[in-house]
Design an enzyme around this catalytic site. Structure first.
Site, PDB file in Angstrom:
ATOM      1  N   THR A 157     -83.537  -8.881  63.338  1.00 57.87           N
ATOM      2  CA  THR A 157     -84.984  -9.071  63.434  1.00 57.87           C
ATOM      3  C   THR A 157     -85.331  -9.695  64.780  1.00 57.87           C
ATOM      4  OG1 THR A 157     -85.183  -9.384  61.060  1.00 57.87           O
ATOM      5  CG2 THR A 157     -86.892 -10.398  62.423  1.00 57.87           C
ATOM      6  N   ARG A 194     -88.575  -2.520  49.473  1.00 52.10           N
ATOM      7  CA  ARG A 194     -88.273  -3.962  49.605  1.00 52.10           C
ATOM      8  C   ARG A 194     -88.973  -4.510  50.856  1.00 52.10           C
ATOM      9  NH1 ARG A 194     -85.787  -7.159  53.891  1.00 52.10           N
ATOM     10  NH2 ARG A 194     -84.804  -8.976  52.944  1.00 52.10           N
ATOM     11  N   GLY A 213     -89.274  -7.868  53.372  1.00 56.35           N
ATOM     12  CA  GLY A 213     -88.562  -9.088  53.741  1.00 56.35           C
ATOM     13  C   GLY A 213     -89.516 -10.204  54.117  1.00 56.35           C
ATOM     14  N   ASP A 214     -88.947 -11.240  54.707  1.00 51.94           N
ATOM     15  CA  ASP A 214     -89.736 -12.407  55.095  1.00 51.94           C
ATOM     16  C   ASP A 214     -90.585 -12.163  56.343  1.00 51.94           C
ATOM     17  OD1 ASP A 214     -87.117 -12.259  56.459  1.00 51.94           O
ATOM     18  OD2 ASP A 214     -87.910 -13.951  57.599  1.00 51.94           O
ATOM     19  N   THR A 273     -85.566 -15.240  61.963  1.00 51.50           N
ATOM     20  CA  THR A 273     -84.687 -14.105  61.747  1.00 51.50           C
ATOM     21  C   THR A 273     -83.637 -14.547  60.750  1.00 51.50           C
ATOM     22  OG1 THR A 273     -83.015 -12.699  62.796  1.00 51.50           O
ATOM     23  CG2 THR A 273     -83.423 -14.814  63.841  1.00 51.50           C
ATOM     24  N   GLY A 274     -83.049 -13.601  60.045  1.00 52.43           N
ATOM     25  CA  GLY A 274     -82.017 -13.988  59.084  1.00 52.43           C
ATOM     26  C   GLY A 274     -82.229 -13.308  57.742  1.00 52.43           C
ATOM     27  N   GLY A 300     -83.744 -12.562  54.559  1.00 53.95           N
ATOM     28  CA  GLY A 300     -85.151 -12.765  54.253  1.00 53.95           C
ATOM     29  C   GLY A 300     -85.457 -13.455  52.942  1.00 53.95           C
TER      30      GLY A 300
HETATM   31  N1  GLY Z   1     -85.322 -11.199  58.084  1.00 54.14           N
HETATM   32  C1  GLY Z   1     -85.402  -9.817  57.899  1.00 54.14           C
HETATM   33  C2  GLY Z   1     -85.376  -9.406  56.521  1.00 54.14           C
HETATM   34  O1  GLY Z   1     -84.722 -10.009  55.682  1.00 54.14           O
HETATM   35  O2  GLY Z   1     -86.017  -8.430  56.222  1.00 54.14           O
END
Ligand code: GLY
Length: 303
Positions: A172, A200, A202-203, A223-224, A226
């Protein structure tokens, strides 16, 4: 409040392989150049984070735009969010399949819509109506990612690998900026996680989770992995630590400690306040980052 501009970017936090280090470093340096160019011409913090993120979406190195991870069905599905710290306006897209630069669509939503989010076909329709060209989803897919998905799915049937191990990429991308008017902004863009279920989210595109900006506190991009990040609403959590008087350097590190200790998550964060103080932290083996101020520019990745 006139001030000296600052720009910070990240290009993912994970166990970035040795043979991809240079590509990541080049990518974040190119992103900073583009964002700084916008700030130098008197552009806003919003302009700077948008331009920086576009460069990384266009770079196949990263899990954003073309070259993103593929979902379980072999498609690219993208999420992005951008936020203006002076007005608290935000624009986000989720699960879009036909946009090379989802952050451009997110910016249009922020600027030209009363809404904050559009997802799926509705987001693509909004983008097209606002002059952003749509592409075929196949144009976003590259052979490296077809092979990565194939290998993952072949392996998964044998012994169910941990999809969220730090060795699985979380590339990300994101940026935070402070402009000459003293306003902060943040932007985050992602292809999400490898082999994710279609639909789905993500964060990255969720306000306060992978991205947040408020002049009163700070701008954050994460980033990481989510799911843990969104459980903690971690971008807002981090900004609130700055609001209560802590330096972004400390708050960014605390965010990573909290992510690990509370929900066993992993990732990285960039955090910037309107005084120009910033933190760059991660709890993964590596993270690519770069920053530029009037006095100084630097970039890094663990070697
Ligand atoms: N941080 C990106 C995701 O998990 O979608």
């Amino acid at each position: 409040m006139p001030t000296d501009p600052v720009l910070v970017v990240h290009g993912g936090a994970w166990a970035i392989p040795d043979d991809m280090l240079d590509a990541h470093l080049n990518g974040v340096n190119n992103a900073v150049k583009a964002g700084w160019n916008a700030l130098s011409k008197g552009g806003s913090a919003l302009d700077a984070v948008e331009e920086a993120v576009v460069v990384m979406e266009d770079d196949e190195t990263f899990d954003a735009g073309r070259g993103s991870f593929l979902n379980r069905d072999g498609k690219v599905q993208l999420d992005a969010f951008i936020m203006d710290g002076s007005t608290l306006r935000g624009g986000g897209v989720g699960c879009v399949e036909r946009l090379r630069n989802p952050i451009r669509a997110a910016r249009k939503i922020l600027s030209e819509s009363p809404h904050v989010y559009f997802v799926g076909e509705g987001a693509e329709g909004f983008a097209a109506e606002h002059g952003i060209p749509l592409c075929d989803n196949g144009e976003l897919i590259i052979p490296r990612e077809v092979e990565r998905l194939r290998a993952f799915q072949a392996h998964a049937t044998e012994q169910a690998p941990n999809l969220f191990a730090p060795a699985i990429s979380h590339d990300t991308v994101g940026a935070v900026a402070l402009d000459a008017e003293g306003n902060v902004a943040a932007a985050t863009s992602t292809g999400g996680t490898l082999n994710k279920a279609p639909g789905r989210l993500g964060d990255s595109s969720l306000i306060g989770c992978g991205c947040y900006a408020d002049n009163d506190s700070a701008a954050a991009s994460l980033t990481g992995w989510g799911e843990p990040i969104m459980k903690l609403v971690l971008a807002k959590w981090s900004a609130d630590r700055v609001l209560s008087g802590n330096a972004p350097e400390w708050a960014s590190q605390e965010a990573m400690n909290y992510l690990k200790s509370r929900v066993n998550g992993h990732g990285g964060i960039i955090l910037l306040d309107r005084r120009g103080r910033f933190g760059i932290s991660h709890n993964t083996p590596r993270m690519a980052w770069a920053f530029q101020t009037k006095q100084r520019a630097d970039s890094g990745i663990e070697r």
